[in-house]
Write a protein that holds these residues in place. Sequence first.
Motif, short mmCIF file in Angstrom:
data_model
loop_
_atom_site.label_atom_id
_atom_site.label_comp_id
_atom_site.label_asym_id
_atom_site.label_seq_id
_atom_site.Cartn_x
_atom_site.Cartn_y
_atom_site.Cartn_z
N ASP A 459 -6.24 -0.14 -14.01
CA ASP A 459 -4.99 0.57 -14.28
C ASP A 459 -5.03 1.13 -15.69
O ASP A 459 -5.24 0.41 -16.67
CB ASP A 459 -3.81 -0.41 -14.14
N ASN A 476 -0.79 7.99 -15.38
CA ASN A 476 -1.31 6.76 -14.80
C ASN A 476 -2.50 7.06 -13.91
O ASN A 476 -2.52 8.04 -13.17
CB ASN A 476 -0.22 6.03 -14.00
N ASN A 477 -3.52 6.20 -14.00
CA ASN A 477 -4.67 6.24 -13.09
C ASN A 477 -4.85 4.82 -12.56
O ASN A 477 -5.13 3.89 -13.32
CB ASN A 477 -5.91 6.71 -13.84
N GLY A 508 -8.62 2.69 -2.81
CA GLY A 508 -7.45 3.55 -2.98
C GLY A 508 -7.31 3.95 -4.43
O GLY A 508 -7.40 3.09 -5.33
N GLU A 510 -4.93 6.44 -7.21
CA GLU A 510 -3.72 7.23 -7.41
C GLU A 510 -3.70 7.78 -8.82
O GLU A 510 -4.00 7.07 -9.80
CB GLU A 510 -2.49 6.36 -7.16
N ASN A 511 -3.36 9.06 -8.96
CA ASN A 511 -3.18 9.71 -10.26
C ASN A 511 -1.78 10.31 -10.34
O ASN A 511 -1.41 11.13 -9.49
CB ASN A 511 -4.22 10.81 -10.45
N THR A 512 -1.02 9.91 -11.34
CA THR A 512 0.34 10.42 -11.48
C THR A 512 0.56 10.96 -12.89
O THR A 512 0.01 10.44 -13.87
CB THR A 512 1.39 9.33 -11.20
N ASN A 523 1.65 13.63 -8.20
CA ASN A 523 1.22 12.33 -7.67
C ASN A 523 0.16 12.58 -6.60
O ASN A 523 0.45 13.06 -5.52
CB ASN A 523 2.40 11.57 -7.08
N ILE A 524 -1.08 12.29 -6.95
CA ILE A 524 -2.20 12.50 -6.04
C ILE A 524 -2.80 11.15 -5.71
O ILE A 524 -3.22 10.41 -6.61
CB ILE A 524 -3.26 13.42 -6.67
N LYS A 525 -2.85 10.81 -4.43
CA LYS A 525 -3.41 9.53 -4.04
C LYS A 525 -4.28 9.71 -2.79
O LYS A 525 -4.14 10.67 -2.04
CB LYS A 525 -2.31 8.51 -3.75
N GLY A 526 -5.20 8.79 -2.60
CA GLY A 526 -6.07 8.83 -1.44
C GLY A 526 -6.67 7.47 -1.17
O GLY A 526 -6.71 6.60 -2.05
N ASP A 617 -12.77 14.08 -1.30
CA ASP A 617 -11.85 14.50 -0.24
C ASP A 617 -12.56 15.32 0.84
O ASP A 617 -11.93 15.81 1.78
CB ASP A 617 -10.69 15.31 -0.82
#
Length: 846
Positions: A459, A476-477, A508, A510-512, A523-526, A617
């Motif tokens: 985090d 946030n990463n 998983g 997430e980048n916000t 907010n990009i998550k995968g 992706d």
Amino acid sequence: MGTKCCSMQKKHLNTLIGFMFLLVIGGNIYAQSEPKTTLLLRNVLTELEKTYNVKFSFADGDVNAIQVSKPNSDSLEVILKELSEATGITIKKLNDRYYTLTKATTISICGFVFDNFEENTIPGATIEIYDSEISGITTENGSFSFDNVPINSLIHIKHLGYKPIFMKAKEFIKTSKCKTVAMALSYQELEEVIVTQFLTTGLNKLNNASFELNPSKFGILPGVSEPDILQTVQALPGIKSVDETVSDINIRGGTNDQNLILWDGIKMYQTGHFFGLISAFNPYVTENVSIIKNGTSAKYGGGVSGTLSMKSMEELPLTFSGGAGVNLISGDIFGEIPIGEKSAIQVSARRSYTDFLNTPTYTTFSEKAFQDSEVDNQSEFYFYDFSTKFIHEINPDHKLSTSMITMSNNLNYFETTDEATAPDRSNLNQDNFSIGGQLQSEWTNKITSVLSAYYTQYDLDALTISNNDAQRLTQNNLVKESNLKLATTYKLRDNLNWTNGYEFTETGIENTTNLNQPPFASNIKGVIRQHALFSEIQYASENDKLQGTIGGRINYYENLNTFKEYIFEPRINISYELMPNFKTEILGEYKSQVTNQIIDLEQNFLGIEKRRWILSDGKDLPITKSKQGSIGFNYDTNTLYIGIDGFYKEVNGINVYTQGFQNQNQFDGEIGSYVVKGAEFLINTKNNDYSAWLSYTFNKNDYTFDILTPTTFPNNLDVRHSLTVAGNYTIGNLKLGVGLNYKSGKPFTQPDENDPVDETVFPSQINYEEPNSSRLPEYFRADASANYTLKINDTVNAILGASVLNFTNRRNTLNTYYRLQDDNTIETIERLSLGITPNASVRIRF
């Protein structure tokens, strides 16, 4: 009738005689099985004084707690010899009446090593004496003998194909009859033969062309008085860091995010403290580190560039041990604690004191870390890490272990501007938490298995409050990963093993980004799930001339139904002894990975930590794939090693965002590849007192992006020439190291000299020359280090260390890039290397 009577009497008489015979034999057996009488040594000495009219002089602490068997001889000389052999105490005769007893600090030991399956002696078994530099191998009849062995040391006995044994040196005190020990056959995967001392003690080259670092036996390297793991691996050919950090290690021209870094089998997404200048892994609880550049085992997935696998305590310790130390950045403490006969725990903790004390080392580190950032007046920075491991031996065939590690970097600072009434406040927190477990099982003499699982979370959080508290920016990463793996090994023959396994991984990311003025939110998550099957055969010829592993891995990737893909990854690793001391190695591998780091120069974390983890992706960032082959030749004796390797590596599916472009291509998002062709050379001469080496690496590393112009140009990490000349020397308890490092300049892109700014577009842009068409000046650095071991008593040592990085204080240029100002002038930004950087340490080992 008479005949029958006599016959009956004879039969009864025989029965009676037989019964009496059994009673006698049974009595003797019982008498022999009675435990020997043990007495306090002090009481035995008192009786001897009365019986033989002699006097013994000794320190109470040396004899009070010692118990011995009751003497069974009438000769005082024989009795004293038996007592000395049984206790390790030296008994010296002063005259006919007076004797002195002194507790020895060292002893002489001897023993025989047997195979408990065939009951044959084992020649060539390695005998290592911990807490000393004594080691050797058993003779043709399986025997060994050493003098001046520390009395409280441990003995490690190992041999290819057998389970290692740990015993106390006291159990092998030399007597008229040496102790025997039986080694159980091991059916784990084939072990590699190691080259003793490669560059320095504790650093070994294995038969599979990988390297192994044992921090507990680490000698010394220039500029490194303590065994910083990620700093030490950079002493090997082909492994460098273009920006002088341990969190950005480049293996054969690859980026750091293309390295698979494991701690107790757990994938680590954070590897450094102080923004990459210090390794985040405590070397004093790391038992060994495997460094693999090519020919990776099929059980490893990911890491298209290289693999670093760290392991903490693996065997149950016999006694409590530990240590503590402090240097000019941090302090740490660690310990290995037995819990009963079947369990043990290992713990370590480290924390910097940079938030309340400035040192010369911290000042130099700060200047480098924050030189091109917004941090002007940092208020507080500190880091810490904590790890623990628990081992429990369920029974001789099953062993369970659990490991946990947590680490953190924290930066808080204030900035006051002339226009603002309230200072700007910013903080950056970088945290990692990982936990995992492993069950090792031996089901039969031929079948073993390892079941493991882990969860890891990384985090990175940033907060900036500015413009008189009116503007708030948060970034946030977050990375979360779970893993389950089962590997089984079947022993087909004594020299042939077959390993198979299955691995499941769910990752998983997430980048916000959130900004209140002006309003902006992203907010990009995968999530990617990976299933993998792997299989490989390990073979070693009876004379060990030919050793090799051939296998493969099938990966199935699934990204929430966005894409699905199968990838087959063959692996090969073969070594052959062409003639005595001369070997050749042929290595090859296909690998793939779905995690990468992007470097966003506009949306960076306070200008310091610019890297964010992202997932493939299948479109803008495809799965990264590599293929690599190499051939090497090496000549090795006890005093000389010469090795040369040639390699070819191709990596496809890279994005310009993951490469850190700082020119006209940095925002294009194009997909491309790079190819590295290179050679590595090393010559190392060594003996028990010194080691000197020269290493040279040549790399030609080129990008190919079909859409860019030109399509092929030098890689950002294209450092063509790298040269190291170094050595270390041991004088008693003093170890010295000095070395010189040279690298040709890495490429960068300059603005067009004739037309530097394009003002016809809005906003204006810098006109650059062709990508990476210029070179930085050459890099040169000289380092030195020293440490001294002070023996306090039989079990406690103090180690005093000192080191100086870049003692010539040459400020090398690590990177150059450009920014366009509001008035359309171009600002040149240069990142410089560390200046002269001293460090010192004091450690206690017990």
